[in-house]
Design an enzyme around this catalytic site. Sequence first.
Site, PDB file in Angstrom:
ATOM      1  N   SER A 129       0.842  -1.198   0.000  1.00 18.71           N
ATOM      2  CA  SER A 129       0.000   0.000   0.000  1.00 18.71           C
ATOM      3  C   SER A 129       0.875   1.245   0.000  1.00 18.71           C
ATOM      4  O   SER A 129       2.016   1.206   0.478  1.00 18.71           O
ATOM      5  CB  SER A 129      -0.901   0.008   1.241  1.00 18.71           C
ATOM      6  OG  SER A 129      -1.589   1.235   1.367  1.00 18.71           O
ATOM      7  N   TYR A 142      -2.259  -0.647  10.119  1.00 14.01           N
ATOM      8  CA  TYR A 142      -2.354  -0.984   8.701  1.00 14.01           C
ATOM      9  C   TYR A 142      -1.068  -0.563   7.998  1.00 14.01           C
ATOM     10  O   TYR A 142      -0.461  -1.340   7.247  1.00 14.01           O
ATOM     11  CB  TYR A 142      -3.559  -0.296   8.067  1.00 14.01           C
ATOM     12  CG  TYR A 142      -3.721  -0.621   6.603  1.00 14.01           C
ATOM     13  CD1 TYR A 142      -4.214  -1.855   6.197  1.00 14.01           C
ATOM     14  CD2 TYR A 142      -3.363   0.292   5.614  1.00 14.01           C
ATOM     15  CE1 TYR A 142      -4.351  -2.176   4.858  1.00 14.01           C
ATOM     16  CE2 TYR A 142      -3.495  -0.010   4.269  1.00 14.01           C
ATOM     17  CZ  TYR A 142      -3.985  -1.240   3.895  1.00 14.01           C
ATOM     18  OH  TYR A 142      -4.114  -1.547   2.565  1.00 14.01           O
TER      19      TYR A 142
END
Length: 264
Positions: A129, A142
């Site tokens: 990501s 995350y």
Amino acid sequence: MDKLKDKVVVITGATAGIGRAAAQLFKAKGARVVCIARRKSDEFYSVSADVTDEAAVLAAVSEIKEKFGRIDVLVNNAGMGISGAVEDTDLADAKRIFDVNFFGALNTIKAVVPVMRGCGGGTIINLSSVAAELAIPFQAFYSATKAALSSMSGSLRNEVAPFGIKVSCVLPGDVKTDFTSSRKKNVKNTPEYGERIKRAVAAMERDEENGLPPSLIAKKIVKLARAKNPPVAVSGGAKYAVFLFLNRILPKRLVSFILGKMYG
């Protein structure tokens, strides 16, 4: 004839979002797509397994090898998100997201690498990501899992290169999927944070709901699978390529300040 025709492509979490879009595109190119997920897909050959269960993953990969004889491409897509302040995050939740996003990928890699090595090579594509490089406030865990996944991918790339195995990461930004609605939110918000957590999460969700279509990320995944010498990592969209470039050239204090203004 497409070079992906009849290639065996294993995708974790191919029942929704980016994973499903990638599976559909691989299938359209003539690949033999296999989905590893907790629930089976009606669209693709599926093997039921929770990626956090090492034994289940080993059994799933063994079944795939027995049926197809090889694995040419592995796409580690399964993932989850949590939001909230670091101090408000239960240790069990922090461990859970690492189990899924990092150790889940590790389980599939450990099971698949020997199969690829025995077949003379393959390609591993990990879904990291933009948040791996841009640590987002109130989404710390995350970001941490994706940073760990990117770092492991870089090391793995050199370790397995002599076996003809290629490793790359895709770094999507905001993508419109059901990931937004399935994100786990901390129920505890320490009063001292005021409305900051709520505003930050609302901004994340707004960006995601107006984000890129998963089909765009799927195209990048397929392009990496086709590549003779794929890059270490690719961003998910031109806008995010700019963000990552700026992150690398701007002073870290300035980047942190900007992220704080956006989400902090």
